[in-house]
Design a protein around this motif. Structure first.
Motif, mmCIF file in Angstrom:
data_model
loop_
_atom_site.group_PDB
_atom_site.id
_atom_site.type_symbol
_atom_site.label_atom_id
_atom_site.label_comp_id
_atom_site.label_asym_id
_atom_site.label_seq_id
_atom_site.Cartn_x
_atom_site.Cartn_y
_atom_site.Cartn_z
ATOM 1 N N ASN A 144 0.841 -1.197 0.000
ATOM 2 C CA ASN A 144 0.000 0.000 0.000
ATOM 3 C C ASN A 144 0.877 1.249 0.000
ATOM 4 O OD1 ASN A 144 -2.752 -1.333 0.402
ATOM 5 N ND2 ASN A 144 -1.562 -2.202 2.091
ATOM 6 N N LYS A 145 0.406 2.312 -0.662
ATOM 7 C CA LYS A 145 1.249 3.482 -0.879
ATOM 8 C C LYS A 145 1.538 4.258 0.399
ATOM 9 C CE LYS A 145 1.761 3.119 -5.362
ATOM 10 N NZ LYS A 145 1.057 4.008 -6.286
ATOM 11 N N ASP A 146 0.661 4.155 1.405
ATOM 12 C CA ASP A 146 0.912 4.826 2.676
ATOM 13 C C ASP A 146 1.029 3.760 3.761
ATOM 14 O OD1 ASP A 146 0.269 6.671 5.151
ATOM 15 O OD2 ASP A 146 0.777 8.010 3.492
ATOM 16 N N ALA A 147 0.260 3.857 4.824
ATOM 17 C CA ALA A 147 0.395 2.906 5.921
ATOM 18 C C ALA A 147 -0.335 1.603 5.632
ATOM 19 C CB ALA A 147 -0.145 3.529 7.202
ATOM 20 N N GLY A 148 0.221 0.507 6.143
ATOM 21 C CA GLY A 148 -0.506 -0.742 6.103
ATOM 22 C C GLY A 148 -1.755 -0.670 6.960
ATOM 23 N N ILE A 149 -1.585 -0.221 8.218
ATOM 24 C CA ILE A 149 -2.701 0.033 9.129
ATOM 25 C C ILE A 149 -2.499 1.416 9.727
ATOM 26 C CG2 ILE A 149 -3.859 -0.651 11.264
ATOM 27 C CD1 ILE A 149 -3.148 -3.530 10.663
ATOM 28 N N MET A 150 -3.549 2.231 9.698
ATOM 29 C CA MET A 150 -3.463 3.609 10.193
ATOM 30 C C MET A 150 -4.656 3.924 11.089
ATOM 31 S SD MET A 150 -4.635 7.001 9.760
ATOM 32 C CE MET A 150 -5.244 7.270 8.123
ATOM 33 N N LEU A 151 -4.365 4.450 12.289
ATOM 34 C CA LEU A 151 -5.391 4.952 13.195
ATOM 35 C C LEU A 151 -5.120 6.428 13.443
ATOM 36 C CD1 LEU A 151 -5.299 1.806 13.768
ATOM 37 C CD2 LEU A 151 -6.183 2.353 16.036
ATOM 38 N N THR A 152 -6.165 7.255 13.335
ATOM 39 C CA THR A 152 -5.983 8.692 13.496
ATOM 40 C C THR A 152 -7.205 9.321 14.138
ATOM 41 O OG1 THR A 152 -5.311 10.723 12.338
ATOM 42 C CG2 THR A 152 -6.890 9.282 11.207
ATOM 43 N N ASN A 153 -7.061 10.598 14.496
ATOM 44 C CA ASN A 153 -8.206 11.320 15.065
ATOM 45 C C ASN A 153 -9.183 11.703 13.961
ATOM 46 O OD1 ASN A 153 -6.456 13.229 13.948
ATOM 47 N ND2 ASN A 153 -6.638 14.676 15.638
ATOM 48 N N ILE A 154 -8.754 12.477 13.005
ATOM 49 C CA ILE A 154 -9.610 12.891 11.892
ATOM 50 C C ILE A 154 -8.706 13.256 10.720
ATOM 51 C CG2 ILE A 154 -9.734 15.331 12.554
ATOM 52 C CD1 ILE A 154 -12.789 13.335 11.426
ATOM 53 N N VAL A 155 -9.021 12.785 9.558
ATOM 54 C CA VAL A 155 -8.182 13.043 8.395
ATOM 55 C C VAL A 155 -8.430 14.452 7.882
ATOM 56 C CG1 VAL A 155 -7.801 12.406 5.979
ATOM 57 C CG2 VAL A 155 -8.003 10.631 7.713
ATOM 58 N N GLY A 156 -7.347 15.141 7.537
ATOM 59 C CA GLY A 156 -7.472 16.445 6.894
ATOM 60 C C GLY A 156 -7.695 17.606 7.826
ATOM 61 N N GLN A 157 -7.601 17.382 9.147
ATOM 62 C CA GLN A 157 -7.804 18.462 10.099
ATOM 63 C C GLN A 157 -6.739 18.402 11.186
ATOM 64 O OE1 GLN A 157 -11.760 18.687 11.751
ATOM 65 N NE2 GLN A 157 -12.738 18.165 9.815
ATOM 66 N N GLU A 158 -6.351 19.557 11.685
ATOM 67 C CA GLU A 158 -5.502 19.617 12.865
ATOM 68 C C GLU A 158 -6.423 19.618 14.074
ATOM 69 O OE1 GLU A 158 -2.286 19.441 12.701
ATOM 70 O OE2 GLU A 158 -2.203 19.549 10.529
ATOM 71 N N ALA A 159 -6.235 18.676 14.973
ATOM 72 C CA ALA A 159 -7.113 18.574 16.137
ATOM 73 C C ALA A 159 -6.395 17.789 17.217
ATOM 74 C CB ALA A 159 -8.429 17.893 15.760
ATOM 75 N N ARG A 167 4.461 2.103 2.831
ATOM 76 C CA ARG A 167 5.278 3.237 3.264
ATOM 77 C C ARG A 167 5.600 3.082 4.756
ATOM 78 N NH1 ARG A 167 6.663 8.406 1.797
ATOM 79 N NH2 ARG A 167 6.872 9.925 3.488
ATOM 80 N N LEU A 168 4.578 2.935 5.570
ATOM 81 C CA LEU A 168 4.725 2.688 6.994
ATOM 82 C C LEU A 168 3.969 1.403 7.326
ATOM 83 C CD1 LEU A 168 3.809 6.297 8.217
ATOM 84 C CD2 LEU A 168 6.094 5.426 7.666
ATOM 85 N N GLY A 169 4.531 0.592 8.211
ATOM 86 C CA GLY A 169 3.801 -0.595 8.627
ATOM 87 C C GLY A 169 2.545 -0.217 9.390
ATOM 88 N N ILE A 170 2.724 0.471 10.529
ATOM 89 C CA ILE A 170 1.610 0.975 11.342
ATOM 90 C C ILE A 170 1.835 2.456 11.578
ATOM 91 C CG2 ILE A 170 0.434 0.862 13.573
ATOM 92 C CD1 ILE A 170 1.358 -2.064 13.772
ATOM 93 N N MET A 171 0.790 3.258 11.347
ATOM 94 C CA MET A 171 0.847 4.684 11.639
ATOM 95 C C MET A 171 -0.207 5.016 12.690
ATOM 96 S SD MET A 171 0.584 7.939 9.071
ATOM 97 C CE MET A 171 1.251 9.529 9.553
ATOM 98 N N CYS A 203 9.144 1.342 4.672
ATOM 99 C CA CYS A 203 10.115 2.418 4.898
ATOM 100 C C CYS A 203 10.366 2.607 6.388
ATOM 101 C CB CYS A 203 9.612 3.723 4.280
ATOM 102 S SG CYS A 203 9.302 3.596 2.507
ATOM 103 N N ALA A 204 9.311 2.441 7.196
ATOM 104 C CA ALA A 204 9.415 2.464 8.653
ATOM 105 C C ALA A 204 8.446 1.443 9.211
ATOM 106 C CB ALA A 204 9.110 3.845 9.212
ATOM 107 N N GLY A 205 8.773 0.906 10.379
ATOM 108 C CA GLY A 205 7.936 -0.121 10.971
ATOM 109 C C GLY A 205 6.692 0.435 11.635
ATOM 110 N N ILE A 206 6.878 1.127 12.769
ATOM 111 C CA ILE A 206 5.775 1.764 13.499
ATOM 112 C C ILE A 206 6.103 3.238 13.656
ATOM 113 C CG2 ILE A 206 4.473 1.870 15.651
ATOM 114 C CD1 ILE A 206 4.970 -1.093 16.038
#
Length: 364
Positions: free
Chosen positions: A181-196, A215-219, A237-240
């Motif tokens: 996958n071009k970015d993270a394999g698994i990604m957890l975040t607060n909200i995409v596209g916003q600073e919060a 790109r990243l294993g886990i973000m 490129c990076a693990g976690i």
């Protein structure tokens, strides 16, 4: 670790065989009453979305082996979408006009979406035993969910993340494969596209997954109260990668435990917010009270800014790492060093790690 992988593969093979047997015995487009509700069986060429739309809480949508060229959007709580193993594939539709005319998940370029709202979360959804591949954005995406379970899903060759969620709680991502996958394999975040401020995930779990060639294993981005454990992470490129920004609270209260993180030496060019990444095992950029214990981090080599085994660095907006604990890890054969502290944070503890080099010296 190899023995654990063999046991898991064997268990998955038995489970897949049982699922295939169950699907073969079911009539096409059948709906049968069961212990947890009705079962809706879908065969290749039929609409997965139609079955999902017809499902009520407690129902199971079962997909026979084959390729289904559509995006699937789930907005009903307490339903299960279940394939027959990796041979059940959700892939992009060939007709771009059809894709644009469909629901928000398809229009966004995602494969499977579980979508709630801030005031009405979608809860108790399970997705398991299938492949989602080749979508322009995410393979599997969840927003405003509670208690989502994703198991035995292969997410591969998607344009951003393989599996991701935002603004969600109490999720479990277990026994999945995310690769290419071009970015993270698994990604957890607060909200995409916003600073919060960082989002409290209420102990979401990322465990026993295989993450490679992303790109990243886990973000873990602007997130708190989550654990990443017993994952196998290599050739990214990076693990976690843990990320914060200037908002408060920042990322933290994270447990990173017993992961096998090796040779994440793929090269990824810099972005507006991150430098070039290569040869990074575990990276904290602006984390608070994160515990990194019992991990194996080996074979990372690069001359990039964030290279090394376990790295603490300021985030792109200068957020620092504070009160993190790095203990009882095996961190060997990494350059620039096994342990790296590049930030100006305070209260970070390095203790009882098996390692040979550090920057600055004295961390081993």
């Amino acid at each position: 670790m190899p023995s654990r992988r063999r046991r898991r593969v064997g268990a998955l093979a038995v489970a897949a065989a049982a699922l295939v047997s169950g699907v073969a015995a079911a009539p096409t487009a059948a709906t049968a009453a069961g212990h947890h509700g009705a079962r809706h069986t879908v065969q290749p060429g039929e609409s997965v979305q139609a079955a999902v739309d017809a499902a009520k809480p407690g129902d199971v949508v079962v997909l026979a082996p084959g390729t289904y060229r559509e995006s699937v959007q789930i907005t009903t709580s307490d339903i299960t979408l279940r394939g027959a193993g990796p041979g059940t594939v959700i892939a992009p539709p060939a007709d771009a006009e059809r894709r644009r005319a469909e629901h928000a998940c398809a229009k966004g370029g995602n494969g499977i979406c579980v979508i709630g709202t801030k005031d009405a979360r979608v809860s108790g959804v399970t997705i398991r035993s299938l492949t989602v591949s080749g979508f322009a954005k995410g393979g599997l995406w969840a927003s405003h969910t509670d208690g989502l379970t994703v198991r035995q899903v292969t997410a591969e060759k998607n344009g951003t993340w393989g599996i991701g969620q935002e603004a969600s709680t109490r999720a479990e991502f277990r026994d999945n494969v995310a690769r290419g996958n071009k970015d993270a394999g698994i990604m957890l975040t607060n909200i995409v596209g916003q600073e919060a401020a960082a989002h409290d995930s209420l102990r979401s779990v990322v465990a026993d997954n295989t993450l490679t060639d992303n790109r990243l294993g886990i973000m873990l981005k602007r997130i708190r109260n989550v654990s990443a454990q017993t994952n196998e992470i290599s050739a990214n490129c990076a693990g976690i990668f843990v990320v914060s920004d200037e908002s408060r609270p920042g990322s933290g209260d994270i447990t990173i435990r017993s992961n096998d993180i090796r040779e994440n030496n793929k090269y990824c060019a810099k972005t507006p917010r991150l430098p070039a990444i290569q040869g990074s095992g575990i990276v904290l950029t602006g984390s608070d009270a994160t515990e990194i214990r019992g991990n194996v981090v080996k074979g990372h080599h690069s001359t990039t800014l964030l290279a090394g085994g376990i790295i603490l660095a300021e985030s792109y907006v200068g957020a620092t790492n504070t009160n993190n604990v790095i203990e009882h890890n095996t961190v060997t054969d990494n350059t620039a060093a096994d342990l790296v502290d590049r930030g100006n944070g305070s209260g970070n503890t390095f203790a009882r790690n098996e390692c040979a080099s550090s920057k600055p010296g004295g961390l081993c």
